[in-house]
Design an enzyme around this catalytic site. Structure first.
Site, short mmCIF file in Angstrom:
data_model
loop_
_atom_site.label_atom_id
_atom_site.label_comp_id
_atom_site.label_asym_id
_atom_site.label_seq_id
_atom_site.Cartn_x
_atom_site.Cartn_y
_atom_site.Cartn_z
N HIS A 36 1.11 -36.66 21.76
CA HIS A 36 1.22 -37.92 21.03
C HIS A 36 -0.12 -38.28 20.39
CE1 HIS A 36 5.28 -39.26 22.20
NE2 HIS A 36 5.09 -38.38 23.17
N ASN A 42 6.43 -45.66 19.76
CA ASN A 42 6.89 -44.30 19.47
C ASN A 42 7.05 -43.49 20.75
OD1 ASN A 42 5.63 -41.27 18.81
ND2 ASN A 42 7.18 -41.94 17.35
N ARG A 71 10.36 -40.79 24.56
CA ARG A 71 10.26 -40.26 25.92
C ARG A 71 11.14 -40.96 26.95
NH1 ARG A 71 8.27 -35.26 25.15
NH2 ARG A 71 6.27 -35.27 24.05
#
Length: 207
Positions: A75, A165, A170
Site C-alpha cells: 500500500h 483504500n 483488505r
C-alpha cells in the site's frame, strides 16, 4: 494481533483545510457536527478525497506475520517502521527446542493459520532457524530462512485517504484472512468520532 493508536490528527485540522477552499472558517465548530458533515460531504460524497489527506493516524501493530507485512507494504502513501530482524533475531538463541505439535509454545513467535500440516511445517522452520542461530552465523544471513509466519511488529503512519483504500480492499472476504483481521482491527482502533469517515469502506460480507 494487537493494535494501539498512538496518534491521530484532530478533525478540526481537516475541516480547516477543507474550509480554506471556500474561506468559510466562520461556519466551523472546531471539529463538531458541522465540521463532521463538511468532511463527509466533501471528502466522501463529493469525492474530493485529497481533503482527507490532512488526517493522519499512527498505529503500533504487534503480532502480525511477515506474510501479512508483505501485503501491508504494497500500500502506497504509508510510513512503516518495522522491527528489524538484523537486530532482534537473537531473541531465539536462548529458546529451548521447538517441537512439532507444540502449537502453544510456537505461537509466541509464529502466526498459526489453523492448518495442522502447514503450522507444523512452520514450527520445523522455526526450529531450523533456532539451530542456525546457535552457530556463528550472522543474523543478516540467518534471516534468509525465516518462516513467513514469523511474528513481527511495526509502527505505521497512514493518512485517511490511504486508510480508506486499505480498509476497502483488505476487509473484503477475498483478502488474506490475516490482513482482513488487521483491516477490521485498524477500524476498531480509530477514535469513535472519526469512524464515520471509514464506515462505508468496510465490507459486510465477512463470514
Amino acid at each position: 494481533m494487537q493494535i494501539t493508536l498512538l496518534f491521530h490528527t484532530p478533525l478540526s485540522v481537516c475541516s480547516h483545510a477543507t474550509r480554506t477552499c471556500w474561506q468559510s472558517f466562520e461556519k466551523g465548530d472546531c471539529g463538531g457536527e458541522k465540521d463532521k458533515e463538511l468532511i463527509d460531504r466533501v471528502g466522501n460524497k463529493f469525492k474530493h478525497a485529497s481533503t482527507l489527506e490532512h488526517l493522519n493516524y499512527t498505529f503500533y501493530i504487534q503480532g502480525i506475520s511477515r506474510a501479512c507485512l508483505q501485503e501491508v507494504a504494497r500500500h502506497r502513501h504509508t510510513s512503516p517502521s518495522v522491527k528489524s530482524t538484523r537486530y532482534t533475531l537473537k531473541e531465539l538463541r536462548n529458546e529451548a527446542e521447538f517441537k512439532i505439535g507444540d502449537f502453544e509454545n510456537a505461537s509466541r513467535y509464529l502466526v498459526l493459520c489453523g492448518n495442522e500440516e502447514v503450522d507444523n511445517a512452520s514450527i520445523k522452520a522455526l526450529e531450523n532457524l533456532r539451530t542456525i542461530l546457535q552457530k556463528s552465523i550472522s543474523l543478516d544471513i540467518a534471516k534468509y530462512c525465516l518462516p513467513e509466519s514469523y511474528k513481527t511488529e511495526l509502527t505505521l503512519t497512514i493518512n485517511a485517504r490511504s486508510l480508506q483504500n486499505f480498509i476497502s480492499l483488505r476487509s473484503s472476504k477475498s483478502a488474506l484472512w490475516e490482513i482482513r483481521n488487521l483491516a477490521n482491527a485498524l477500524f476498531e482502533a480509530l477514535p469513535q468520532e472519526h469512524k464515520f469517515i471509514f464506515e462505508h469502506c468496510l465490507h459486510k460480507d465477512i463470514e
